[in-house]
Motif scaffolding. Structure first.
Motif, PDB file in Angstrom:
ATOM      1  N   GLU A  83      19.566 -53.146 -67.916  1.00  0.00           N
ATOM      2  CA  GLU A  83      18.591 -53.909 -68.694  1.00  0.00           C
ATOM      3  C   GLU A  83      19.232 -55.160 -69.294  1.00  0.00           C
ATOM      4  OE1 GLU A  83      15.001 -52.876 -71.823  1.00  0.00           O
ATOM      5  OE2 GLU A  83      16.859 -51.700 -71.898  1.00  0.00           O
ATOM      6  N   ASP A  84      20.468 -55.031 -69.780  1.00  0.00           N
ATOM      7  CA  ASP A  84      21.184 -56.199 -70.310  1.00  0.00           C
ATOM      8  C   ASP A  84      21.422 -57.237 -69.214  1.00  0.00           C
ATOM      9  OD1 ASP A  84      21.249 -55.007 -72.796  1.00  0.00           O
ATOM     10  OD2 ASP A  84      23.247 -54.134 -72.506  1.00  0.00           O
ATOM     11  N   GLU A  85      21.758 -56.777 -68.008  1.00  0.00           N
ATOM     12  CA  GLU A  85      21.983 -57.711 -66.900  1.00  0.00           C
ATOM     13  C   GLU A  85      20.698 -58.452 -66.538  1.00  0.00           C
ATOM     14  OE1 GLU A  85      23.592 -55.642 -63.597  1.00  0.00           O
ATOM     15  OE2 GLU A  85      25.421 -55.000 -64.641  1.00  0.00           O
ATOM     16  N   LEU A  86      19.581 -57.740 -66.571  1.00  0.00           N
ATOM     17  CA  LEU A  86      18.313 -58.379 -66.221  1.00  0.00           C
ATOM     18  C   LEU A  86      17.932 -59.452 -67.230  1.00  0.00           C
ATOM     19  CD1 LEU A  86      16.165 -55.322 -65.052  1.00  0.00           C
ATOM     20  CD2 LEU A  86      17.152 -57.118 -63.636  1.00  0.00           C
ATOM     21  N   LEU A  87      18.245 -59.221 -68.493  1.00  0.00           N
ATOM     22  CA  LEU A  87      17.913 -60.203 -69.522  1.00  0.00           C
ATOM     23  C   LEU A  87      18.846 -61.408 -69.484  1.00  0.00           C
ATOM     24  CD1 LEU A  87      17.191 -57.806 -72.532  1.00  0.00           C
ATOM     25  CD2 LEU A  87      15.509 -59.080 -71.182  1.00  0.00           C
ATOM     26  N   ASP A  88      20.115 -61.182 -69.097  1.00  0.00           N
ATOM     27  CA  ASP A  88      21.097 -62.262 -69.100  1.00  0.00           C
ATOM     28  C   ASP A  88      21.115 -63.031 -67.774  1.00  0.00           C
ATOM     29  OD1 ASP A  88      21.763 -61.529 -71.654  1.00  0.00           O
ATOM     30  OD2 ASP A  88      23.445 -60.257 -71.029  1.00  0.00           O
ATOM     31  N   ASP A  89      21.381 -62.309 -66.691  1.00  0.00           N
ATOM     32  CA  ASP A  89      21.551 -62.987 -65.402  1.00  0.00           C
ATOM     33  C   ASP A  89      21.184 -62.026 -64.270  1.00  0.00           C
ATOM     34  OD1 ASP A  89      22.192 -64.829 -63.466  1.00  0.00           O
ATOM     35  OD2 ASP A  89      24.338 -64.366 -63.497  1.00  0.00           O
ATOM     36  N   PRO A  90      19.891 -61.898 -63.947  1.00  0.00           N
ATOM     37  CA  PRO A  90      19.494 -60.983 -62.864  1.00  0.00           C
ATOM     38  C   PRO A  90      19.996 -61.480 -61.513  1.00  0.00           C
ATOM     39  CG  PRO A  90      17.612 -62.287 -63.591  1.00  0.00           C
ATOM     40  CD  PRO A  90      18.728 -62.564 -64.562  1.00  0.00           C
ATOM     41  N   SER A  91      20.368 -60.539 -60.649  1.00  0.00           N
ATOM     42  CA  SER A  91      20.894 -60.877 -59.330  1.00  0.00           C
ATOM     43  C   SER A  91      20.313 -59.894 -58.308  1.00  0.00           C
ATOM     44  CB  SER A  91      22.424 -60.784 -59.337  1.00  0.00           C
ATOM     45  OG  SER A  91      22.838 -59.449 -59.588  1.00  0.00           O
ATOM     46  N   PRO A  92      20.453 -60.190 -57.017  1.00  0.00           N
ATOM     47  CA  PRO A  92      19.993 -59.232 -55.998  1.00  0.00           C
ATOM     48  C   PRO A  92      20.621 -57.847 -56.144  1.00  0.00           C
ATOM     49  CG  PRO A  92      20.409 -61.361 -54.997  1.00  0.00           C
ATOM     50  CD  PRO A  92      20.887 -61.462 -56.419  1.00  0.00           C
ATOM     51  N   GLU A  93      21.850 -57.795 -56.651  1.00  0.00           N
ATOM     52  CA  GLU A  93      22.489 -56.492 -56.884  1.00  0.00           C
ATOM     53  C   GLU A  93      21.737 -55.706 -57.951  1.00  0.00           C
ATOM     54  OE1 GLU A  93      24.913 -53.298 -56.568  1.00  0.00           O
ATOM     55  OE2 GLU A  93      24.816 -55.060 -55.236  1.00  0.00           O
ATOM     56  N   SER A  94      21.179 -56.396 -58.930  1.00  0.00           N
ATOM     57  CA  SER A  94      20.375 -55.723 -59.958  1.00  0.00           C
ATOM     58  C   SER A  94      19.156 -55.065 -59.326  1.00  0.00           C
ATOM     59  CB  SER A  94      19.932 -56.723 -61.028  1.00  0.00           C
ATOM     60  OG  SER A  94      21.038 -57.343 -61.640  1.00  0.00           O
ATOM     61  N   LEU A 130      11.663 -53.403 -63.056  1.00  0.00           N
ATOM     62  CA  LEU A 130      11.352 -54.058 -61.784  1.00  0.00           C
ATOM     63  C   LEU A 130      10.413 -55.242 -62.018  1.00  0.00           C
ATOM     64  CD1 LEU A 130      11.626 -54.095 -58.727  1.00  0.00           C
ATOM     65  CD2 LEU A 130       9.708 -52.488 -58.595  1.00  0.00           C
ATOM     66  N   ASP A 131       9.422 -55.042 -62.880  1.00  0.00           N
ATOM     67  CA  ASP A 131       8.518 -56.151 -63.227  1.00  0.00           C
ATOM     68  C   ASP A 131       9.290 -57.267 -63.930  1.00  0.00           C
ATOM     69  OD1 ASP A 131       6.430 -54.704 -62.177  1.00  0.00           O
ATOM     70  OD2 ASP A 131       5.793 -53.877 -64.116  1.00  0.00           O
ATOM     71  N   LEU A 132      10.237 -56.887 -64.802  1.00  0.00           N
ATOM     72  CA  LEU A 132      11.044 -57.889 -65.509  1.00  0.00           C
ATOM     73  C   LEU A 132      11.892 -58.691 -64.536  1.00  0.00           C
ATOM     74  CD1 LEU A 132      12.126 -59.112 -68.147  1.00  0.00           C
ATOM     75  CD2 LEU A 132      13.781 -57.234 -68.249  1.00  0.00           C
ATOM     76  N   TYR A 133      12.479 -58.011 -63.557  1.00  0.00           N
ATOM     77  CA  TYR A 133      13.298 -58.707 -62.554  1.00  0.00           C
ATOM     78  C   TYR A 133      12.452 -59.708 -61.770  1.00  0.00           C
ATOM     79  CZ  TYR A 133      15.993 -59.570 -58.332  1.00  0.00           C
ATOM     80  OH  TYR A 133      16.651 -60.188 -57.293  1.00  0.00           O
ATOM     81  N   MET A 134      11.293 -59.253 -61.284  1.00  0.00           N
ATOM     82  CA  MET A 134      10.429 -60.139 -60.508  1.00  0.00           C
ATOM     83  C   MET A 134       9.959 -61.317 -61.363  1.00  0.00           C
ATOM     84  SD  MET A 134      10.637 -58.714 -57.651  1.00  0.00           S
ATOM     85  CE  MET A 134       9.539 -59.833 -56.807  1.00  0.00           C
ATOM     86  N   SER A 135       9.679 -61.057 -62.648  1.00  0.00           N
ATOM     87  CA  SER A 135       9.255 -62.131 -63.540  1.00  0.00           C
ATOM     88  C   SER A 135      10.369 -63.143 -63.755  1.00  0.00           C
ATOM     89  CB  SER A 135       8.810 -61.536 -64.880  1.00  0.00           C
ATOM     90  OG  SER A 135       8.465 -62.541 -65.797  1.00  0.00           O
ATOM     91  N   ASN A 136      11.612 -62.662 -63.951  1.00  0.00           N
ATOM     92  CA  ASN A 136      12.740 -63.567 -64.156  1.00  0.00           C
ATOM     93  C   ASN A 136      13.014 -64.407 -62.908  1.00  0.00           C
ATOM     94  OD1 ASN A 136      13.210 -62.799 -66.779  1.00  0.00           O
ATOM     95  ND2 ASN A 136      14.777 -61.301 -66.289  1.00  0.00           N
ATOM     96  N   VAL A 137      12.952 -63.761 -61.745  1.00  0.00           N
ATOM     97  CA  VAL A 137      13.168 -64.498 -60.494  1.00  0.00           C
ATOM     98  C   VAL A 137      12.083 -65.550 -60.309  1.00  0.00           C
ATOM     99  CG1 VAL A 137      13.201 -64.283 -57.980  1.00  0.00           C
ATOM    100  CG2 VAL A 137      14.423 -62.619 -59.383  1.00  0.00           C
TER     101      VAL A 137
END
Length: 354
Positions: A199-210, A279-286
């Motif tokens: 969750e911290d990674e998604l908020l800071d710097d999401p990546s394909p590995e996330s 997952l929604d957060l990742y897609m939103s950040n991307v």
């Protein structure tokens, strides 16, 4: 490492009921049979060389826990089944390691199937293994797919002569199931730590590995849910007072395990919801990152559109263009283009587009 949700049945398809075919991972190692034979005063712990040597334990006055590690040699399971009077369908279910957790009550024994979950520290994932129990009047037989389990605490209690030695095989079965349920909490703690870090990674710097981590954890939650939800029904049925071979005292302890199972289910459902939101957060950040990139590119293109127009007009090869003969035409065009670009930049800033 991707774990299969369903195991290949191969030759099992179309076979007659009661056909003994192992469904699961093959192993080159020979099955191991460990036995704890005990009463209130004595404890005999040893490894038996074959299944036939265990058959005499059925008629003793002591309580015997026969633990079989490895199901790939069908003859071992067949010998134990015939010696302890197990139904062919029970033996078939023991060998079919893709069973749903369940309990079946027979006249002189109870057959139980559960899923044991072990956290694989090497691959940072959950390994699922089927464990089958046969609870008789003076024995408990457990069948595991491979070596390694969560029963070390039960073994230590047997060696130290605690309460477990003064109660019957039903209490031993409760202790083994309780160890499996308690291991779920350790696994959920590990997964919970991974979810917090992710969750911290998604908020800071999401990546394909996330994204790969999210999908892996969601898959683990599916495996956990498949294992835990039927376990609740199983423990509830075992804890009923009318269930034969389970004493009223043991039924009280089983109800406590039922409460623990409900806690595990609640945690699993919470983690599933969190992973869905992540997952929604990742897609939103991307999507937001892509929008920012497109915004910058669009503004740059917008600035250069009028400049390109001016350059295109004065790049035409007409012979009679009055501005071409003017002494200050070249610096004037440059001044207009630079001023227009700067003006657009200030306009975008005023609109908070930059």
């Amino acid at each position: 490492m991707t774990r299969k949700l369903l195991k290949k049945r191969g030759k099992k398809i179309g076979a007659a009921p009661g056909t003994l075919i192992h469904v699961g991972e093959k192993s080159e190692a020979a099955p191991r049979i460990h036995v704890f034979d005990y009463d209130q005063e004595h404890l005999d712990q040893r490894e038996y060389p074959d299944a036939a040597s265990c058959l005499a334990l059925r008629d003793t006055d002591t309580i015997s826990w026969i633990n079989v590690e490895g199901l790939h040699q069908v003859k071992v399971i067949e010998t134990l089944g015939q010696g302890f009077g197990l139904h062919p369908l029970v033996l078939e279910d023991i060998l079919n390691t893709d069973q749903r957790p369940k309990v079946e009550i027979y006249d002189d024994y109870i057959f139980i199937v559960v899923k044991m979950l072990i956290y694989d520290t090497e691959h940072e994932g959950v390994r699922t293994e089927q464990v089958s129990f046969v609870l008789g009047n003076n024995f408990v037989i457990s069948f595991q797919e491979c070596h390694g389990d969560v029963f070390d605490g039960v073994r230590e209690r047997l060696r130290s002569g605690r309460r477990i030695r003064f109660l019957g095989p039903d209490y031993l079965t409760y202790a083994l199931i309780d160890a499996i349920v308690d291991s779920h909490f350790f696994i959920l703690e590990k997964i919970g730590d991974e979810i917090e870090q992710l969750e911290d990674e998604l908020l800071d710097d999401p990546s394909p590995e996330s994204l790969n981590q999210i999908h892996r954890l969601r898959r683990e939650m599916i495996l956990l849910r498949k294992s835990v939800w039927p376990l609740r029904e199983l423990i509830s049925e075992l804890g009923r007072e009318e269930t034969p071979m389970v004493s009223r005292e043991t039924a009280v302890f089983l109800r406590d395990v039922y409460d623990h199972c409900i806690q595990v289910i609640d945690t699993v459902e919470t983690f599933r919801d969190l992973l869905g939101g992540m997952l929604d957060l990742y897609m939103s950040n991307v999507s937001n990152r892509m929008n920012e990139i497109m915004k910058v590119l669009t503004l740059i293109a917008t600035i250069f559109i009028p400049l390109t127009f001016i350059a295109g007009v004065y790049g035409m090869n007409f012979e009679y263009m009055p501005e071409l003969a003017w002494k200050w035409a070249y610096p004037a065009v440059w001044g207009i283009m630079i001023g227009l670009g700067i003006g657009l930049v200030f306009f975008f800033k005023k609109k908070n587009w930059l």
